[in-house]
Write a protein that holds these residues in place. Structure first.
Motif, mmCIF file in Angstrom:
data_model
loop_
_atom_site.group_PDB
_atom_site.id
_atom_site.type_symbol
_atom_site.label_atom_id
_atom_site.label_comp_id
_atom_site.label_asym_id
_atom_site.label_seq_id
_atom_site.Cartn_x
_atom_site.Cartn_y
_atom_site.Cartn_z
ATOM 1 N N ASP A 252 3.986 0.671 -6.806
ATOM 2 C CA ASP A 252 4.086 0.424 -5.279
ATOM 3 C C ASP A 252 2.663 0.630 -4.591
ATOM 4 O OD1 ASP A 252 6.710 0.364 -5.601
ATOM 5 O OD2 ASP A 252 7.090 2.676 -5.431
ATOM 6 N N TYR B 138 6.156 3.557 -13.709
ATOM 7 C CA TYR B 138 6.447 4.949 -12.656
ATOM 8 C C TYR B 138 6.429 6.095 -13.471
ATOM 9 C CZ TYR B 138 7.881 1.765 -9.015
ATOM 10 O OH TYR B 138 8.073 0.631 -8.038
ATOM 11 N N ASN C 57 0.803 3.108 -10.676
ATOM 12 C CA ASN C 57 2.044 3.172 -9.809
ATOM 13 C C ASN C 57 1.979 1.906 -9.118
ATOM 14 O OD1 ASN C 57 3.970 3.492 -7.819
ATOM 15 N ND2 ASN C 57 3.443 5.332 -7.171
ATOM 16 N N GLN D 143 10.458 0.355 -14.342
ATOM 17 C CA GLN D 143 10.549 1.967 -14.344
ATOM 18 C C GLN D 143 9.550 2.787 -15.331
ATOM 19 O OE1 GLN D 143 12.308 3.597 -12.129
ATOM 20 N NE2 GLN D 143 11.476 5.611 -12.846
#
Length: 322
Positions: free
Chosen positions: A234, A110, A232, A107
């Motif tokens: 992702d 992010y 990021n 996290q």
């Protein structure tokens, strides 16, 4: 045997198109019993942080082991680019063992990525924007290249040949990498997410990532977009996988070696960059060795890749779950 020629600043790089049957497989594992020396800068950085390489390795391993979702994302990214996920794992582990320490939780990556939404910065050096710099006539030949990888590789070569460590039109340029001079707007050695991806490397593979995933292409005029992408998890994992795939293809196409079974080699190339140039040098050396009746020289891992090969069994164990 078909040949492709790439002209950069008067140098011709002939790229042989090897067939799959002609490739020499580089087996998994290390071909040397001892790890190559770790650079002093990495050792000093680790000591200054009050930690050790073993502790940093344990930390990134623990993050990967505890986060099944992250491992799933790694598998997905690797599959899209046709490589084994151990290559992505190896690159991530190497970066966080020898460069920066891992964050405790995914996290945090992010959160760091979101922070760039409101940051104001651009790619520039000494008051000259990258866009303005690239308008200099020395870069005109790069406009003839097709594709992000070819264009940015050409620009990097022009920097090394015409600007690095030189005074041009009364302006002195640093004797440093193109990526370090123009693509680190905050401070040298800053972190680039879980893959520790360099912005220039991301720009080089943006066409490939767009073609495979449909993601928006990166624009060097939007530095915030580039940084949000590489920070990021992702998204950046796709760029990590694409970079590794490029290295595997370069050694196959240029040097005639299949390195897809040796994650230490792909990790090494992820660490040092410029796989095409390195493959070409190896190919040139091996052509001479063959003429002399000597066996060809195999690609070699550095300290970073050696660790990945040495730890391959336990790294593979991270991928054993469904």
């Amino acid at each position: 045997m078909a040949l492709r020629h790439c002209m950069v600043l008067g140098f011709s790089l002939s790229v042989a198109a090897f067939s799959a049957e002609a490739l020499e497989l580089v087996a998994a594992g290390n071909h040397g019993a001892e790890q190559p020396p770790v650079p002093g800068a990495s050792s000093r950085r680790t000591s200054a942080g009050g930690t050790t390489f073993d502790a940093k390795y344990a930390k990134i391993y623990g993050l990967l082991e505890s986060d099944a979702a992250l491992r799933t994302k790694i598998r997905k990214a690797a599959a899209l680019f046709g490589i084994a996920p151990i290559h992505v794992i190896g690159a991530i582990v190497g970066e966080h063992t020898y460069n920066v320490d891992a964050y405790d939780h995914l996290q945090t990556y992010y959160v760091k990525a979101v922070s760039y939404l409101e940051s104001s910065f651009s790619f520039s050096h000494g008051g000259e924007s990258l866009a303005s710099f690239l308008e200099r006539p020395q870069f005109d030949l790069c406009d003839e290249e097709a594709g992000s990888h070819e264009v940015w590789s050409c620009r990097e070569a022009v920097w090394d040949k015409a600007f690095r460590g030189r005074t041009v039109e009364g302006k002195r340029f640093p004797d440093d990498r193109f990526s370090a001079v123009f693509f680190q707007p905050f401070y040298a050695g800053q972190t680039f997410g879980i893959g520790q991806l360099n912005p220039l490397t991301a720009l080089q593979v943006t066409d490939m990532v767009h073609e495979v995933t449909g993601l928006e292409k990166l624009d060097y005029g939007d530095a915030q977009q580039v940084y949000r992408t590489i920070m990021n998890p992702d998204i950046t994992l796709y760029y990590v996988a694409a970079t590794l795939k490029k290295a595997i293809d370069a050694y196959a196409d240029i040097a005639g070696f299949d390195i897809s079974s040796n994650p230490g080699l792909t990790a090494t190339l992820y660490n040092v960059g410029n796989p095409e140039t390195r493959a070409a040098r190896l190919a040139t050396e091996n052509r001479l060795r063959r003429k002399q009746g000597r066996a060809p020289k195999l690609p070699k891992v550095n300290y970073y890749g050696w660790l990945v090969n040495d730890k391959q069994e336990e790294l593979e164990a991270l991928l054993a779950d469904s």
